[in-house]
Design a protein around this motif. Structure first.
Motif, PDB file in Angstrom:
ATOM      1  N   GLY A   1       4.846  74.690  54.302  1.00 25.74           N
ATOM      2  CA  GLY A   1       5.823  73.870  53.609  1.00 25.74           C
ATOM      3  C   GLY A   1       5.261  72.635  52.945  1.00 25.74           C
ATOM      4  O   GLY A   1       5.975  71.647  52.746  1.00 25.74           O
ATOM      5  N   GLY A   2       3.981  72.654  52.580  1.00 29.97           N
ATOM      6  CA  GLY A   2       3.391  71.507  51.901  1.00 29.97           C
ATOM      7  C   GLY A   2       2.978  70.369  52.798  1.00 29.97           C
ATOM      8  O   GLY A   2       2.680  69.268  52.317  1.00 29.97           O
ATOM      9  N   ARG A   3       2.921  70.597  54.098  1.00 26.99           N
ATOM     10  CA  ARG A   3       2.577  69.528  55.038  1.00 26.99           C
ATOM     11  C   ARG A   3       1.067  69.310  55.103  1.00 26.99           C
ATOM     12  O   ARG A   3       0.296  70.257  55.137  1.00 26.99           O
ATOM     13  CB  ARG A   3       3.129  69.843  56.418  1.00 26.99           C
ATOM     14  N   ILE A   4       0.677  68.033  55.153  1.00 24.02           N
ATOM     15  CA  ILE A   4      -0.729  67.638  55.279  1.00 24.02           C
ATOM     16  C   ILE A   4      -0.802  66.496  56.281  1.00 24.02           C
ATOM     17  O   ILE A   4       0.023  65.580  56.251  1.00 24.02           O
ATOM     18  CB  ILE A   4      -1.318  67.175  53.930  1.00 24.02           C
ATOM     19  N   TRP A   5      -1.812  66.554  57.161  1.00 24.62           N
ATOM     20  CA  TRP A   5      -2.068  65.465  58.109  1.00 24.62           C
ATOM     21  C   TRP A   5      -3.535  65.080  58.037  1.00 24.62           C
ATOM     22  O   TRP A   5      -4.409  65.953  57.993  1.00 24.62           O
ATOM     23  CB  TRP A   5      -1.730  65.888  59.534  1.00 24.62           C
ATOM     24  N   ILE A   6      -3.822  63.771  58.049  1.00 25.00           N
ATOM     25  CA  ILE A   6      -5.195  63.274  58.004  1.00 25.00           C
ATOM     26  C   ILE A   6      -5.354  62.198  59.069  1.00 25.00           C
ATOM     27  O   ILE A   6      -4.614  61.214  59.086  1.00 25.00           O
ATOM     28  CB  ILE A   6      -5.541  62.684  56.624  1.00 25.00           C
ATOM     29  N   GLY A   7      -6.335  62.374  59.972  1.00 23.92           N
ATOM     30  CA  GLY A   7      -6.609  61.383  60.996  1.00 23.92           C
ATOM     31  C   GLY A   7      -7.692  60.424  60.550  1.00 23.92           C
ATOM     32  O   GLY A   7      -8.694  60.824  59.949  1.00 23.92           O
ATOM     33  N   THR A   8      -7.532  59.140  60.843  1.00 31.31           N
ATOM     34  CA  THR A   8      -8.443  58.117  60.333  1.00 31.31           C
ATOM     35  C   THR A   8      -9.236  57.432  61.451  1.00 31.31           C
ATOM     36  O   THR A   8      -8.938  57.569  62.639  1.00 31.31           O
ATOM     37  CB  THR A   8      -7.690  57.033  59.541  1.00 31.31           C
ATOM     38  N   THR A   9     -10.240  56.666  61.034  1.00 29.75           N
ATOM     39  CA  THR A   9     -11.046  55.900  61.978  1.00 29.75           C
ATOM     40  C   THR A   9     -10.226  54.818  62.679  1.00 29.75           C
ATOM     41  O   THR A   9     -10.611  54.347  63.754  1.00 29.75           O
ATOM     42  CB  THR A   9     -12.213  55.241  61.246  1.00 29.75           C
ATOM     43  N   ALA A  10      -9.105  54.415  62.090  1.00 32.60           N
ATOM     44  CA  ALA A  10      -8.235  53.410  62.690  1.00 32.60           C
ATOM     45  C   ALA A  10      -7.193  54.038  63.605  1.00 32.60           C
ATOM     46  O   ALA A  10      -6.223  53.371  63.994  1.00 32.60           O
ATOM     47  CB  ALA A  10      -7.551  52.592  61.595  1.00 32.60           C
ATOM     48  N   ALA A  11      -7.404  55.321  63.951  1.00 29.06           N
ATOM     49  CA  ALA A  11      -6.493  56.051  64.839  1.00 29.06           C
ATOM     50  C   ALA A  11      -5.081  56.121  64.271  1.00 29.06           C
ATOM     51  O   ALA A  11      -4.095  56.086  65.005  1.00 29.06           O
ATOM     52  CB  ALA A  11      -6.493  55.445  66.244  1.00 29.06           C
ATOM     53  N   ARG A  12      -4.998  56.243  62.954  1.00 28.05           N
ATOM     54  CA  ARG A  12      -3.711  56.463  62.310  1.00 28.05           C
ATOM     55  C   ARG A  12      -3.696  57.849  61.676  1.00 28.05           C
ATOM     56  O   ARG A  12      -4.749  58.434  61.408  1.00 28.05           O
ATOM     57  CB  ARG A  12      -3.454  55.395  61.240  1.00 28.05           C
ATOM     58  N   VAL A  13      -2.488  58.358  61.412  1.00 29.43           N
ATOM     59  CA  VAL A  13      -2.341  59.666  60.790  1.00 29.43           C
ATOM     60  C   VAL A  13      -1.581  59.526  59.481  1.00 29.43           C
ATOM     61  O   VAL A  13      -0.409  59.113  59.463  1.00 29.43           O
ATOM     62  CB  VAL A  13      -1.611  60.661  61.717  1.00 29.43           C
ATOM     63  N   LEU A  14      -2.274  59.845  58.385  1.00 19.27           N
ATOM     64  CA  LEU A  14      -1.613  59.948  57.085  1.00 19.27           C
ATOM     65  C   LEU A  14      -0.859  61.266  57.043  1.00 19.27           C
ATOM     66  O   LEU A  14      -1.375  62.304  57.470  1.00 19.27           O
ATOM     67  CB  LEU A  14      -2.642  59.926  55.961  1.00 19.27           C
TER      68      LEU A  14
END
Length: 353
Positions: A192-205
């Motif tokens: 369904g077009g979902r994307i998740w990105i994990g960052t060095t700041a422990a956040r999720v785009l």
């Protein structure tokens, strides 16, 4: 490529993992790669076909379940570090190299690695590609460290050309926020077009529309110079896990895993034992009927250089799962079979026992 053999022919070693006197549900079968470089990327297509990648321009492919691995070198790329490989078929795969500026590239092959087409070269010296992910051959996403307080995301909708997401569609980045180029799995594409990105700041785009708009959410993972999110994975549109830790303290087990049940809007730390060390990759393991989540066969498998852990309660608690320790893990879609890759050219086929 001096470290690469054309065909690896060494004997394989099978190991049944044992943890605390009990057999793990996994079998780790060491396989000869024919290389000695660190392998940071691996992608499984079927029980017979998988690809792996790493330093010194290394790209490998097996067509026989890992009994032999063949080099599929990218012309003119022997100095590049391919931290991520995403395979579609035995013939079609993408390879991503890391580094500042034009060392960050994405190549594609459609003839099994005989030839490669350069699709994306980063021109801004401040950019540094970290990982990519694909939903299918046409739809992909790649992530770079932030530049001047802005996240950098590239997407493709045709498997040929890439475009950078306009900065005004992304939330601001924290100072120095980027991603770890560790296993190619801190970026995930879902249905369904979902994307998740994990960052060095422990956040999720997070995007719910193939990258047109984005939000960001914090997680309870530890942050610091060597800590943050190293891998994201989802078993469906709502249930996911992120893992990480401190890569400079591989056996430290502090705030290194979190879960979501609302598609990544919020993240929580489990109440029970967490991962037993730093983990660079997590994946949903369909299982073989012996382990299960919510009454179904399956579980989560997290792997790092110091070992692995698995969870049968959707990431709330974890148990060591054996293995020698690896950097990357790629599972065959919908199957309890995959490959792990790591330092010294190590490869292992992972199956349910």
């Amino acid at each position: 490529m001096a470290a690469m053999a054309t065909v690896a022919t060494l004997a394989m070693v099978t190991r049944v993992a044992t943890v605390a006197g009990q057999s793990s549900p996994l079998v780790w079968q060491s396989q000869p790669s024919g290389v000695t470089v660190r392998l940071r990327g691996v992608s499984a297509v079927s029980g017979d076909v998988a690809w792996a990648s790493g330093a010194q321009g290394t790209v490998l492919r097996t067509l026989d379940g890992g009994r032999t691995w063949q080099g599929r070198p990218v012309a003119g790329a022997s100095a590049l570090d391919f931290r991520d490989v995403d395979a579609v078929t035995a013939q079609t795969a993408y390879a991503l190299s890391i580094g500042p500026g034009d060392a960050s590239r994405i190549y594609k092959t459609r003839d099994g690695g005989t030839t490669w087409t350069l699709q994306l070269t980063v021109t801004d010296p401040k950019m540094f590609l970290d990982a990519m992910a694909f939903r299918d051959e046409a739809h992909g996403v790649a992530f770079s460290d932030s530049v001047d307080g802005r996240f950098v995301v590239f997407t493709t909708a045709n498997g040929v050309s890439w475009r950078q997401v306009p900065a005004d569609r992304l939330p601001p980045a924290l100072p120095g926020e980027g991603a770890f180029a560790a296993s190619g799995t801190n970026v995930t594409m879902g249905p369904g077009g979902r994307i998740w990105i994990g960052t060095t700041a422990a956040r999720v785009l997070r995007s719910a529309n193939d990258g047109r708009t984005w939000t960001v959410a914090p997680t309870p993972l530890a942050t610091g110079q060597a800590t943050g999110i190293f891998s994201t994975a989802f078993r469906d549109a709502t249930h996911g896990v992120v893992v990480g830790g401190n890569y400079q303290q591989e056996r430290a087990a502090v705030d290194n895993v979190a879960t979501t049940s609302d598609g990544g809007l919020t993240w929580t730390r489990g109440p029970g034992p967490g991962l037993s060390g730093f983990r660079s990759v997590v994946a949903w393991w369909p299982g073989n009927g012996r382990i299960g989540v919510d009454g179904r066969s399956g579980g989560w498998l997290a792997v790092g250089p110091s070992g692995s852990d698995w969870s049968v309660d959707d990431g709330r608690t974890w148990t060591p799962a054996g293995g020698d320790g690896y950097d990357a893990l790629g599972l065959v879609p919908g199957s309890a079979t995959g490959w792990a890759a790591g330092a010294g050219g190590r490869l292992a086929r992972v199956t349910a026992r």
